[in-house]
Design a protein around this motif. Structure first.
Motif, PDB file in Angstrom:
ATOM      1  N   VAL A 290      39.431  40.363  41.468  1.00 41.14           N
ATOM      2  CA  VAL A 290      40.645  39.638  41.082  1.00 41.14           C
ATOM      3  C   VAL A 290      40.634  39.352  39.578  1.00 41.14           C
ATOM      4  N   ILE A 291      39.492  38.970  39.040  1.00 45.38           N
ATOM      5  CA  ILE A 291      39.402  38.728  37.599  1.00 45.38           C
ATOM      6  C   ILE A 291      39.670  40.017  36.828  1.00 45.38           C
ATOM      7  N   ALA A 292      39.091  41.119  37.287  1.00 43.00           N
ATOM      8  CA  ALA A 292      39.338  42.408  36.621  1.00 43.00           C
ATOM      9  C   ALA A 292      40.823  42.763  36.678  1.00 43.00           C
ATOM     10  N   LEU A 293      41.465  42.507  37.800  1.00 44.80           N
ATOM     11  CA  LEU A 293      42.895  42.774  37.948  1.00 44.80           C
ATOM     12  C   LEU A 293      43.712  41.907  36.989  1.00 44.80           C
ATOM     13  N   CYS A 294      43.391  40.626  36.914  1.00 44.41           N
ATOM     14  CA  CYS A 294      44.116  39.730  36.006  1.00 44.41           C
ATOM     15  C   CYS A 294      43.921  40.144  34.555  1.00 44.41           C
ATOM     16  N   ASN A 295      42.726  40.588  34.216  1.00 42.91           N
ATOM     17  CA  ASN A 295      42.484  41.081  32.858  1.00 42.91           C
ATOM     18  C   ASN A 295      43.284  42.348  32.590  1.00 42.91           C
TER      19      ASN A 295
ATOM     20  N   LEU B  13      46.973  38.800  32.183  1.00 43.32           N
ATOM     21  CA  LEU B  13      47.391  37.468  32.610  1.00 43.32           C
ATOM     22  C   LEU B  13      46.488  36.372  32.069  1.00 43.32           C
ATOM     23  N   THR B  14      45.297  36.718  31.652  1.00 48.29           N
ATOM     24  CA  THR B  14      44.359  35.705  31.184  1.00 48.29           C
ATOM     25  C   THR B  14      44.583  35.415  29.707  1.00 48.29           C
ATOM     26  N   ARG B  15      44.236  34.213  29.339  1.00 49.96           N
ATOM     27  CA  ARG B  15      44.310  33.763  27.953  1.00 49.96           C
ATOM     28  C   ARG B  15      43.011  33.027  27.648  1.00 49.96           C
ATOM     29  N   PRO B  16      42.641  32.911  26.371  1.00 55.82           N
ATOM     30  CA  PRO B  16      41.376  32.241  26.043  1.00 55.82           C
ATOM     31  C   PRO B  16      41.259  30.830  26.620  1.00 55.82           C
ATOM     32  N   TRP B  17      42.382  30.129  26.759  1.00 53.13           N
ATOM     33  CA  TRP B  17      42.352  28.758  27.267  1.00 53.13           C
ATOM     34  C   TRP B  17      42.422  28.678  28.795  1.00 53.13           C
ATOM     35  N   ASN B  18      42.550  29.806  29.479  1.00 53.01           N
ATOM     36  CA  ASN B  18      42.551  29.835  30.943  1.00 53.01           C
ATOM     37  C   ASN B  18      41.368  30.666  31.426  1.00 53.01           C
ATOM     38  N   ASP B  19      40.329  30.009  31.831  1.00 53.89           N
ATOM     39  CA  ASP B  19      39.159  30.686  32.384  1.00 53.89           C
ATOM     40  C   ASP B  19      39.494  31.077  33.827  1.00 53.89           C
TER      41      ASP B  19
END
Length: 138
Positions: free
Chosen positions: A14-19, A23-29
């Motif tokens: 899921v993290i790889a998909l969001c990347n 969808l990810t930003r430095p302020w959203n881990d």
């Protein structure tokens, strides 16, 4: 695509998909966001699979007044096949069954493709300004 609830073993995919979907930003881990969602309505954290591979995900929630959607993502190689629409319809059905009168979501102004997608499936721009305040620094 098979839609099912998120499982702890799905985290890396899921993290790889969001990347991949930016969808990810430095302020959203994303690890912290996943852990937080896993504690609140975890049954509404959904993934879409194709041949046992995670190709889509979405987080939904309802606090009694309005439903929300976050982190809707579909792998680039699987776009254009109705997977995002299927996930959103599934979420809409869950929220409707829970008595939710309205679903809201936020889209970055820098993402015209997402804005067009939501327009096509019936979402309209609200006359509201999105405000935010970081309570916990990630």
């Amino acid at each position: 695509m098979l839609i099912r609830p998120y499982r702890e073993a799905d985290e890396a995919a899921v993290i790889a998909l969001c990347n991949e979907c930016e969808l990810t930003r430095p302020w959203n881990d994303p690890r912290k966001d996943i852990a937080r969602k896993s504690r609140v309505q975890p049954e509404w954290f959904l993934v879409g699979t194709w041949e046992n591979e995670i190709i889509a995900s979405v987080m939904a929630g309802y606090e009694g007044h309005r439903g929300w959607v976050n982190y809707l993502a579909v792998a680039r190689a699987h776009r254009g096949r109705g997977h995002a629409t299927a996930l959103m319809r599934h979420v809409e059905e869950l929220l409707t069954a829970a008595g939710c009168p309205k679903l809201s979501l936020q889209v970055r102004t820098s993402n015209p493709q997402a804005l067009e997608f939501y327009r096509r499936i019936g979402y309209t721009r609200d006359e509201a300004v999105s405000l935010g305040k970081r309570l916990i620094a990630d």
